[in-house]
Design a protein around this motif. Structure first.
Motif, short mmCIF file in Angstrom:
data_model
loop_
_atom_site.label_atom_id
_atom_site.label_comp_id
_atom_site.label_asym_id
_atom_site.label_seq_id
_atom_site.Cartn_x
_atom_site.Cartn_y
_atom_site.Cartn_z
N LEU A 144 13.21 -1.73 -38.09
CA LEU A 144 13.57 -1.86 -36.68
C LEU A 144 13.40 -0.54 -35.93
N GLY A 145 13.69 0.57 -36.59
CA GLY A 145 13.44 1.86 -35.96
C GLY A 145 11.97 2.06 -35.67
N SER A 146 11.13 1.63 -36.61
CA SER A 146 9.69 1.77 -36.41
C SER A 146 9.19 0.81 -35.32
N ALA A 147 9.78 -0.38 -35.25
CA ALA A 147 9.39 -1.30 -34.18
C ALA A 147 9.70 -0.72 -32.81
N LEU A 148 10.83 -0.04 -32.70
CA LEU A 148 11.15 0.65 -31.44
C LEU A 148 10.18 1.80 -31.19
N ASP A 149 9.81 2.50 -32.25
CA ASP A 149 8.89 3.63 -32.12
C ASP A 149 7.53 3.17 -31.60
N LEU A 150 7.12 1.97 -31.98
CA LEU A 150 5.85 1.44 -31.50
C LEU A 150 5.84 1.26 -29.98
N ALA A 151 7.04 1.04 -29.41
CA ALA A 151 7.14 0.85 -27.96
C ALA A 151 7.27 2.17 -27.21
N ALA A 152 7.44 3.26 -27.94
CA ALA A 152 7.61 4.57 -27.31
C ALA A 152 6.25 5.13 -26.90
N PRO A 153 6.25 6.11 -26.00
CA PRO A 153 4.98 6.77 -25.65
C PRO A 153 4.35 7.39 -26.89
N GLU A 154 3.04 7.42 -26.92
CA GLU A 154 2.34 8.01 -28.07
C GLU A 154 2.73 9.47 -28.24
N THR A 155 2.96 10.16 -27.14
CA THR A 155 3.40 11.55 -27.21
C THR A 155 4.86 11.63 -26.79
N MET A 156 5.74 11.87 -27.74
CA MET A 156 7.18 11.91 -27.46
C MET A 156 7.69 13.33 -27.24
N TRP A 157 6.86 14.32 -27.44
CA TRP A 157 7.26 15.71 -27.26
C TRP A 157 6.44 16.32 -26.13
N GLU A 158 7.08 16.72 -25.07
CA GLU A 158 6.40 17.34 -23.94
C GLU A 158 6.64 18.85 -23.99
N LEU A 159 5.63 19.57 -24.35
CA LEU A 159 5.76 21.01 -24.55
C LEU A 159 5.69 21.73 -23.21
N THR A 160 6.47 22.77 -23.09
CA THR A 160 6.52 23.53 -21.84
C THR A 160 6.31 25.02 -22.14
N VAL A 161 5.83 25.73 -21.14
CA VAL A 161 5.61 27.17 -21.31
C VAL A 161 6.94 27.90 -21.39
N GLY A 162 7.99 27.28 -20.88
CA GLY A 162 9.30 27.93 -20.91
C GLY A 162 9.92 27.99 -22.29
N ALA A 163 9.44 27.16 -23.20
CA ALA A 163 9.96 27.17 -24.57
C ALA A 163 8.76 27.11 -25.52
N PRO A 164 8.16 28.27 -25.83
CA PRO A 164 6.97 28.30 -26.67
C PRO A 164 7.21 27.67 -28.04
N THR A 165 6.37 26.71 -28.42
CA THR A 165 6.48 26.04 -29.72
C THR A 165 5.08 25.88 -30.32
N PRO A 166 4.48 27.00 -30.73
CA PRO A 166 3.09 26.93 -31.21
C PRO A 166 2.92 26.10 -32.48
N ARG A 167 3.89 26.15 -33.40
CA ARG A 167 3.75 25.38 -34.64
C ARG A 167 3.87 23.89 -34.36
N LEU A 168 4.80 23.52 -33.47
CA LEU A 168 4.93 22.12 -33.08
C LEU A 168 3.66 21.65 -32.38
N ALA A 169 3.11 22.47 -31.52
CA ALA A 169 1.87 22.12 -30.82
C ALA A 169 0.74 21.88 -31.81
N GLN A 170 0.67 22.72 -32.83
CA GLN A 170 -0.38 22.56 -33.85
C GLN A 170 -0.20 21.24 -34.60
N ALA A 171 1.04 20.93 -34.97
CA ALA A 171 1.30 19.69 -35.70
C ALA A 171 1.01 18.47 -34.84
N LEU A 172 1.36 18.53 -33.57
CA LEU A 172 1.09 17.41 -32.67
C LEU A 172 -0.40 17.20 -32.48
N ALA A 173 -1.13 18.29 -32.37
CA ALA A 173 -2.58 18.17 -32.18
C ALA A 173 -3.24 17.59 -33.42
#
Length: 202
Positions: A144-173
């Protein structure tokens, strides 16, 4: 005036209307169902046992899309995997219903019959009775958690310059398309490996 050949109200129409409301808004109410169907609220109560009864109709309607033949597969782990995938697909078609069902006891006979079969598969495979419900609940949470995840946006993490997250950006890419499907495969594989160890006492 003669009686209409097609009844204005029955459980199927109530279920379909409630499902449309939930798909559109995330919830339903008996008065809103009545308004959609053009009947008095009291008329709806003649066919269902209030809100809880409608929730169970929704559960039974969606669960009818789960392929019961999956539990006939062999060996047991193939049956559980096939059932889980069919279960996920059925609920992914109506993800906004999931929160309503997760907070209401299961009473629908068709759904209880599916769980009865699933328990039978695990008992026949040699699982200890005390361990079966924790396994099934864990599988349901994953599905059921995965069924909900299917309805979520493909990109659930919105990266901002105010909080640098280079490793997360690499993993998302690197994840590519099909994030939710790949995550479900990881979870289901881990679940089945754990279940196999439990079965053998490992």
């Amino acid at each position: 005036m003669g009686r209409p050949r097609t009844p204005l109200l029955d459980r199927e129409r109530i279920t379909a209307t409630a499902l449309r409301l939930v798909d559109e808004t995330g919830d339903f109410s008996v008065p809103r169902i009545a308004r959609k169907l053009g009947v008095q609220t009291g008329s709806v109560y003649h066919h269902v046992d209030g809100r809880d009864g409608i929730v169970e109709l929704l559960r039974e309607h969606i669960s009818a899309a789960i392929d019961p033949g999956t539990l006939d597969a062999t060996p047991w782990d193939a049956a559980v995997e096939a059932w889980a995938r069919s279960y996920r697909a059925a609920f992914a078609a109506h993800p906004r219903v999931i929160p309503l069902l997760m907070t209401s006891p299961v009473r629908a006979p068709r759904v209880l019959a599916q769980y009865e079969r699933a328990v039978g598969v695990l008992l026949a495979a040699g699982f200890a009775p005390a361990g079966i419900m924790p396994l099934l609940i864990a599988l349901e949470n994953l599905v059921l958690g995965s069924a909900l995840d299917l309805a979520a946006p493909e990109t659930m993490w919105e990266l901002t310059v105010g909080a640098p997250t280079p490793r997360l950006a690499q993993a998302l890419a690197a994840v590519g398309d099909g994030r939710a499907d790949r995550a479900f495969d990881v979870g289901l594989t881990a679940f089945l490996e754990h279940a196999r160890r439990l079965r053998t006492g490992g």
